[in-house]
Design an enzyme around this catalytic site. Sequence first.
Site, PDB file in Angstrom:
ATOM      1  N   HIS A 286     -14.528   7.800 -19.528  1.00 42.73           N
ATOM      2  CA  HIS A 286     -14.357   7.120 -18.237  1.00 42.73           C
ATOM      3  C   HIS A 286     -14.561   8.099 -17.076  1.00 42.73           C
ATOM      4  O   HIS A 286     -13.589   8.637 -16.550  1.00 42.73           O
ATOM      5  CB  HIS A 286     -12.954   6.517 -18.148  1.00 42.73           C
TER       6      HIS A 286
ATOM      7  N   ARG B 171     -10.518   3.211 -29.262  1.00 40.03           N
ATOM      8  CA  ARG B 171     -10.231   3.303 -30.698  1.00 40.03           C
ATOM      9  C   ARG B 171     -11.503   3.280 -31.541  1.00 40.03           C
ATOM     10  O   ARG B 171     -11.530   3.727 -32.667  1.00 40.03           O
ATOM     11  CB  ARG B 171      -9.368   2.103 -31.151  1.00 40.03           C
TER      12      ARG B 171
ATOM     13  N   GLU C  15     -15.173   7.488 -14.131  1.00 36.58           N
ATOM     14  CA  GLU C  15     -14.640   6.960 -12.861  1.00 36.58           C
ATOM     15  C   GLU C  15     -13.299   7.585 -12.492  1.00 36.58           C
ATOM     16  O   GLU C  15     -12.937   7.633 -11.313  1.00 36.58           O
ATOM     17  CB  GLU C  15     -14.523   5.426 -12.920  1.00 36.58           C
TER      18      GLU C  15
ATOM     19  N   GLY D  80     -13.736  -2.277 -21.886  1.00 39.11           N
ATOM     20  CA  GLY D  80     -13.148  -3.564 -22.232  1.00 39.11           C
ATOM     21  C   GLY D  80     -12.626  -3.556 -23.656  1.00 39.11           C
ATOM     22  O   GLY D  80     -12.866  -2.614 -24.414  1.00 39.11           O
TER      23      GLY D  80
ATOM     24  N   GLY E  71       0.823  -1.217   0.000  1.00 40.01           N
ATOM     25  CA  GLY E  71       0.000   0.000   0.000  1.00 40.01           C
ATOM     26  C   GLY E  71       0.850   1.256   0.000  1.00 40.01           C
ATOM     27  O   GLY E  71       0.514   2.256   0.622  1.00 40.01           O
TER      28      GLY E  71
ATOM     29  N   TYR F 187      -4.688  -8.019 -15.799  1.00 39.55           N
ATOM     30  CA  TYR F 187      -4.279  -9.084 -14.878  1.00 39.55           C
ATOM     31  C   TYR F 187      -2.832  -8.927 -14.433  1.00 39.55           C
ATOM     32  O   TYR F 187      -2.432  -9.403 -13.381  1.00 39.55           O
ATOM     33  CB  TYR F 187      -4.484 -10.457 -15.511  1.00 39.55           C
TER      34      TYR F 187
ATOM     35  N   ILE G 223      16.779  -6.060  -7.974  1.00 40.42           N
ATOM     36  CA  ILE G 223      17.865  -5.635  -8.869  1.00 40.42           C
ATOM     37  C   ILE G 223      17.420  -4.435  -9.704  1.00 40.42           C
ATOM     38  O   ILE G 223      18.131  -3.453  -9.860  1.00 40.42           O
ATOM     39  CB  ILE G 223      18.283  -6.797  -9.792  1.00 40.42           C
ATOM     40  N   GLU G 224      16.182  -4.508 -10.235  1.00 38.27           N
ATOM     41  CA  GLU G 224      15.796  -3.463 -11.186  1.00 38.27           C
ATOM     42  C   GLU G 224      15.542  -2.097 -10.567  1.00 38.27           C
ATOM     43  O   GLU G 224      15.483  -1.110 -11.273  1.00 38.27           O
ATOM     44  CB  GLU G 224      14.603  -3.901 -12.042  1.00 38.27           C
TER      45      GLU G 224
ATOM     46  N   GLN H  97     -20.746   1.202 -25.790  1.00 40.06           N
ATOM     47  CA  GLN H  97     -20.813   0.632 -27.143  1.00 40.06           C
ATOM     48  C   GLN H  97     -21.741  -0.588 -27.143  1.00 40.06           C
ATOM     49  O   GLN H  97     -22.557  -0.775 -28.054  1.00 40.06           O
ATOM     50  CB  GLN H  97     -19.402   0.277 -27.618  1.00 40.06           C
TER      51      GLN H  97
ATOM     52  N   CYS I 177     -17.620   3.293 -21.681  1.00 42.05           N
ATOM     53  CA  CYS I 177     -16.739   3.017 -22.807  1.00 42.05           C
ATOM     54  C   CYS I 177     -17.233   1.800 -23.601  1.00 42.05           C
ATOM     55  O   CYS I 177     -18.231   1.902 -24.296  1.00 42.05           O
ATOM     56  CB  CYS I 177     -15.296   2.882 -22.326  1.00 42.05           C
TER      57      CYS I 177
ATOM     58  N   GLU J 112       7.348   8.419  -5.142  1.00 36.32           N
ATOM     59  CA  GLU J 112       7.244   7.016  -4.715  1.00 36.32           C
ATOM     60  C   GLU J 112       8.093   6.167  -5.656  1.00 36.32           C
ATOM     61  O   GLU J 112       7.940   6.236  -6.868  1.00 36.32           O
ATOM     62  CB  GLU J 112       5.771   6.571  -4.789  1.00 36.32           C
TER      63      GLU J 112
HETATM   64  N1  GLN Z   1     -12.501  -1.494 -27.017  1.00 29.99           N
HETATM   65  C1  GLN Z   1     -13.252  -0.284 -27.127  1.00 29.99           C
HETATM   66  C2  GLN Z   1     -12.532   0.737 -27.969  1.00 29.99           C
HETATM   67  O1  GLN Z   1     -11.336   0.705 -28.093  1.00 29.99           O
HETATM   68  C3  GLN Z   1     -13.577   0.288 -25.778  1.00 29.99           C
HETATM   69  C4  GLN Z   1     -12.372   0.740 -25.020  1.00 29.99           C
HETATM   70  C5  GLN Z   1     -12.622   0.863 -23.542  1.00 29.99           C
HETATM   71  O2  GLN Z   1     -13.597   0.338 -23.015  1.00 29.99           O
HETATM   72  N2  GLN Z   1     -11.721   1.500 -22.831  1.00 29.99           N
HETATM   73  O3  GLN Z   1     -13.158   1.622 -28.479  1.00 29.99           O
END
Ligand code: GLN
Length: 548
Positions: A508, A463, A510, A355, A16, A54, A148-149, A386, A382, A140
């Site tokens: 976004h 995109r 958020e 996504g 943290g 991930y 090492i890095e 869509q 996002c 930070e």
């Molecule tokens: N994959 C979608 C695009 O590139 C949405 C991108 C996202 O959700 N950040 O437009």
Amino acid sequence: MTRFIFVTGGVVSSLGKGITTAAIAVLLEKRGLKISIQKLDPYINVDPGTMSPYEHGEVYVTEDGYEADLDLGHYERFSQAPIGRHSNATTGSIYSEVIRRERAGEYLGQTVQVIPHITDAIQDAIRRGAPAGTDVAIIEVGGTAGDIESLPFLEAIRQFALKQEPGHAMFVHLTLLPYLKASGEMKTKPTQQSVGKLREIGLQPDVLVCRCEKPMTPGMREKISLFCNVRPDDVIQEQDVETTIYEVPLDLQREGLDRALVQKLQLKTSAPLDMSDWEDLRERWANPKHEIEIAVVGKYIQLHDAYKSIYEALAHAGAALNTKVRFRKILADDCAEGDIDTILGGIDGLLIPGGFGERGLEGKIRALKWARERKLATFGICFGMQAMTIEFARNVLGLENANTTEADENCTEPVIHLMDEQGKVTDKGGTMRLGAYACRLIEGTRSAEIYGRDMVFERHRHRWEYNSDYRERLEKAGLLSAGVYEQRELVEIVELSELPFYIGVQYHPEFKSKPLVPHPLFQAFVKTALQSQDQAADSPAAVEVESR
Ligand code: GLN
């Protein structure tokens, strides 16, 4: 003159450090100081934008369009520090700059080496990280002492500190006091060894912040002080928080961290601090009056950090409304086939986060149809926006083949298509439509009402985009365009105005929510979910359940 605080970490990763760094910023800001925060990351990626969630959690996007480590999100949520591309440097960005300069012949025949060339470039980045007028720059250093890095970064901060006026640079080291059940005590040895590692390379911490499960005893403090060469008062306990990470500034203030910092840096500032806003937040967080459950349907739901800012923004909105927000994290693919009533039944709202790629899309679309038909509070972000557009085009407009060309390159009804300028892009890093763009809100829409403004700036990372060839038909059928990027007449918000909250945004929101200033869209979403719960409680079906 700017003072510098370097924050390093020892013993284990995931202690943290980002939150502790952000909390330091809060405490110093409360003393009226102007703060900057920067993260130095030892990995070779030029920025985290190409990493899978991930690997590294979410990619956080700054106002100036930098794809950043999620710690920059903590910095922005906690503090007022200006966060942008100057707030991060990685081994990759440092090396690519040094190699570019070498190719340009700027080193005039020298042998280019880690010391001094890489370490000099790191110091240049540290200087860039503190804009003019900064009172205290907090830096930070990612990684753990002994890696090492991280060595070039640690060497660079040692040299950097040496060049400052006495008392103008200091080192805070965050460590862990592991609790051993068998002996029933916390151990200080890993802290001693970690500080030993730093001292080997010439870094003496001024302040130790010790993460621990249980309170530190006076004896332990003495021992750590003696063996680590840090005054007992500057050995600060950071015990696990009970309800929220937003307690950390309060806890660290109680333990005297800000006192230790201003003493070391010889800063004369006002005291005592007024922390009432944070105390109030803790109070509301700890004692919610209501509870709702929001389904988050995504591809990376196993890892909380993958949608970090979304969960945070929901929780901020919840706290403002005295509401605990529970998350039902659902793998999008499960919604494609499973019994959707069981999977989603009982939720108060549905959120589809961003996504990439085809996988999971059909599940998100099925979940959206279910929620729309039930008039549930629904928020698409996002890729989620869509997916909302595709679902509506298929199931309301009757365009069976509606899709995004991201999932089906040859689809005959591309309601979402690749942005023109993206057609030529081949590199993956830093090439999306990134950062803040202006969005004009259309009068009379629910979105405009929620924001209470006619122009907003929100952050993007995509995109593909809404295909305006379908705009008229979608609008006629009820999916309104509630916000546009005027330069290109690009639709940024879609909504079903007859539903209390059915809104999809291409950006976004958020990333702009803060615990003390929740984002209006998240707040309206949570509020709608809460209200629908009240209505459900009043309905005959609910009464019947109760009477059984
Ligand atoms: N994959 C979608 C695009 O590139 C949405 C991108 C996202 O959700 N950040 O437009």
